[in-house]
Design an enzyme around this catalytic site. Structure first.
Site, short mmCIF file in Angstrom:
data_model
loop_
_atom_site.label_atom_id
_atom_site.label_comp_id
_atom_site.label_asym_id
_atom_site.label_seq_id
_atom_site.Cartn_x
_atom_site.Cartn_y
_atom_site.Cartn_z
N SER A 232 5.20 -6.14 6.30
CA SER A 232 6.41 -5.48 5.82
C SER A 232 7.58 -6.46 5.90
O SER A 232 7.47 -7.57 5.38
CB SER A 232 6.66 -4.19 6.61
OG SER A 232 7.57 -3.36 5.94
N HIS A 361 0.58 2.03 5.92
CA HIS A 361 1.32 0.78 5.82
C HIS A 361 1.02 -0.10 7.04
O HIS A 361 1.06 0.37 8.18
CB HIS A 361 2.82 1.09 5.76
CG HIS A 361 3.70 -0.09 5.50
ND1 HIS A 361 3.35 -1.13 4.66
CD2 HIS A 361 4.94 -0.39 5.99
CE1 HIS A 361 4.34 -2.01 4.63
NE2 HIS A 361 5.30 -1.59 5.43
#
Length: 570
Positions: A232, A361
């Site tokens: 991320s 994620h």
């Protein structure tokens, strides 16, 4: 017979010498530091390049080179551009730096401390270290804010790889940067306006590597086999670190999203994703945001070139289709473009990408593990038989080549641009709901525009799906294609520059960042459409936003000229 064998052997040796592959890693942070930076023009002096810029073209536009012997110079041109326009200057290694490694009380652990002094200030970077059993030297992975980033620890522990935690808040605080942060105290000419956090964080990782060089006698790191990884925002961090420090042998940038292993230009065309104008202005320097919207085509580089700065070293990137914001199709196009650069240098096996979905994620599904393990095996352990020719994606019909087909031609246009379809539509000639007003402006196309009544705002979700809240515009197309929807707008501030839009019966999505105090074009979305009648529905998000005209087109040009009158006014 013996003579022929000798000749053949000599030819083989000569052939291998002539076509020796580029190095896997380097001993210094930047082997091209001696090259002078190129000219760095202002935004309005930069040319418009709608497709992805040619990575082999010199910054002055005078020629190009695909020779690997020229890459270090070209790489440093890209580096200078990214620093100048995007992240700010990454300072070089300071003169005063020292390091200590202290083993922990329990076996297999310890602490690395790196002390850096510059401009009368001293800071300390502290890293937790986890060691395998044995004497080493061992390969090492530097994880962004954790020992192994977001990759399962056993991928490294089962291979006797040292794990090192990069505590990025020792440099500048995530989500809350201040000019009193350690990095900005060391370098008072750098501040939260002219330098983004990614230059600071990349600098910090380089200083950790400096420290590792200093403590090899009691922390046995194999300096030829260092990796960085993160996910991320930390995936971006790992990518910038790997791009800017040539001592890093392997970079694994996981689900990095916009500003990472994606292309700013491509992201601008694919809807509500992390575009240049929508990413965090804490991470990047303020000047970058001048290039938001259609100005993105004036950025003199794009992130396929950031990714290519890692070359000839190894790079593996991932994306996750469960999260639209990550701009996954943009990762795919940028990865294909990067793949072309690696292939040009004859090192295609040193770059790979894996775009999948069906998981959280930053999670690593079982299907992805073999790919990561292959890159670790080949580039940290030296297992040359590991298969790293990896290109996993869910986009079999995506025309990625059109983004770089022009490379080498000197003409930065998309294929078929001259024959692109353009359908011009006036907003005030659509079905204008009762909560909207038609107003006059001599500068607007047709002398009129639409705007929602003052006080009507719906920032978090689209308002009730009813005609009174909407402007509905019908149009007809004759050819199946991907169509871009452009809008001529005024959005005087960041609080009145957006709409909710939908095409046909699709879901409403945000069209944001359409800022400007005068009429200017911005991109709403892009959609694949079949021949027939269609509609675009616009509903309010922020009052004060003014909508003049819409262009439905197969063109990806950011220069919309000349204009034609809207064909929907009868």
């Amino acid at each position: 017979m013996k003579k022929n064998t000798i000749v053949a052997s000599l030819l083989t040796i000569i052939s291998h010498c002539s076509f020796a592959q580029p190095p896997l890693v380097y001993k210094v942070e930047n082997t091209g530091a001696h090259f002078k930076p190129p000219a760095l023009p202002l935004l309005n002096q930069l040319p418009v390049i709608d497709p992805l810029p040619d990575p082999f073209q010199w910054a002055n536009g005078k020629g190009r080179s695909v020779k690997f012997s020229d890459w270090e110079k070209r790489r440093n041109e890209i580096k200078a551009q990214i620093e100048h326009y995007e992240i700010g200057r990454k300072p070089v290694r300071p003169d005063s730096i020292s390091a200590t490694y202290t083993p922990g009380e329990t076996k297999g652990g310890g602490t690395l401390k790196v002390n850096i002094t510059a401009n009368g200030q001293t800071i300390t970077l502290t890293s937790q270290v986890a060691l395998p059993d044995g004497n080493g030297p061992f390969p090492a992975v530097i994880g962004m804010n954790s020992l192994n980033g977001s990759i399962p620890a056993d991928i490294f522990t089962n291979r006797n790889i040292i794990r090192i935690r990069y505590a990025h808040n020792d440099v500048t605080t995530y989500n809350k940067p201040q000019n009193t942060d350690p990095f900005y105290r060391l370098y008072p000419d750098q501040n939260i306006d002219n330098a983004g956090q990614y230059s600071a964080w990349a600098w910090g990782i380089s200083r950790i590597i400096d420290g590792l060089e200093m403590v090899q006698s009691n922390l046995p790191v194999d300096m030829k086999h260092i990796a960085v990884t993160g996910c991320s925002y930390a995936g971006k961090m790992a990518l910038f670190a790997g791009a800017f420090d040539e001592r890093i042998a392997l970079t694994i940038a996981q689900e990095s999203g916009g500003g990472g292993a994606t292309a700013w230009r491509v992201s601008e065309t694919i809807g509500n994703v992390e575009k240049l104008g929508a990413t965090s202005n804490q991470w990047f320097k303020n000047g970058l945001f001048e290039f938001s919207g259609l100005n993105v085509s004036r950025v003199p580089y794009d992130h396929h070139e950031l990714m290519a700065m890692v070359a000839p070293r190894a790079l593996f990137v991932t994306a996750n289709t469960n999260y639209t914001w990550l701009a996954n199709p943009s990762c795919y196009v940028a990865s294909r473009a990067t793949q072309e650069i690696y292939k040009t240098f004859g090192i295609a096996d040193r770059f790979g990408f894996f775009i999948d979905g069906g998981h959280n994620h930053c999670a690593i599904p079982e299907s992805q593990r073999p790919a990561i393990e292959a890159f670790v095996d080949k580039f940290l352990l030296g297992k040359t038989d590991a298969n790293t020719n990896i290109a996993v994606h869910p986009y079999p019909d995506w025309d990625y080549e059109r983004w770089y087909k022009w490379w080498g031609s000197g003409k930065p246009v998309f294929p078929g641009e001259a024959n692109s379809i353009k359908i011009w539509l006036e907003a005030e000639c659509g079905e204008v709901g009762s909560n909207w007003e038609v107003r006059n402006d001599a500068k607007a196309s047709g002398g009129s525009y639409v705007t929602v009544k003052p006080g009507l705002n719906s920032a978090n979700a689209a308002p009730k799906d009813s005609l009174q809240n909407q402007v509905v515009i019908s149009f007809t197309i004759d050819k199946e294609a991907v169509y871009s929807f452009m809008a001529k707008c005024i959005g005087a501030t960041a609080e009145d520059d957006s709409y909710w839009i939908k095409i046909d019966n699709g879901a409403f999505e945000t069209a944001n960042g359409l800022a400007g105090t005068d009429w200017q074009w911005g991109r709403l979305t892009s959609v694949s459409l079949k021949p027939g009648k269609h509609t675009i529905t616009v509903t309010y998000r922020e009052d004060g936003a003014k909508l003049d005209k819409i262009l439905v087109t197969t063109s990806n040009s950011s220069v919309i000229s000349p204009e034609a009158a809207g064909g929907n006014c009868r």
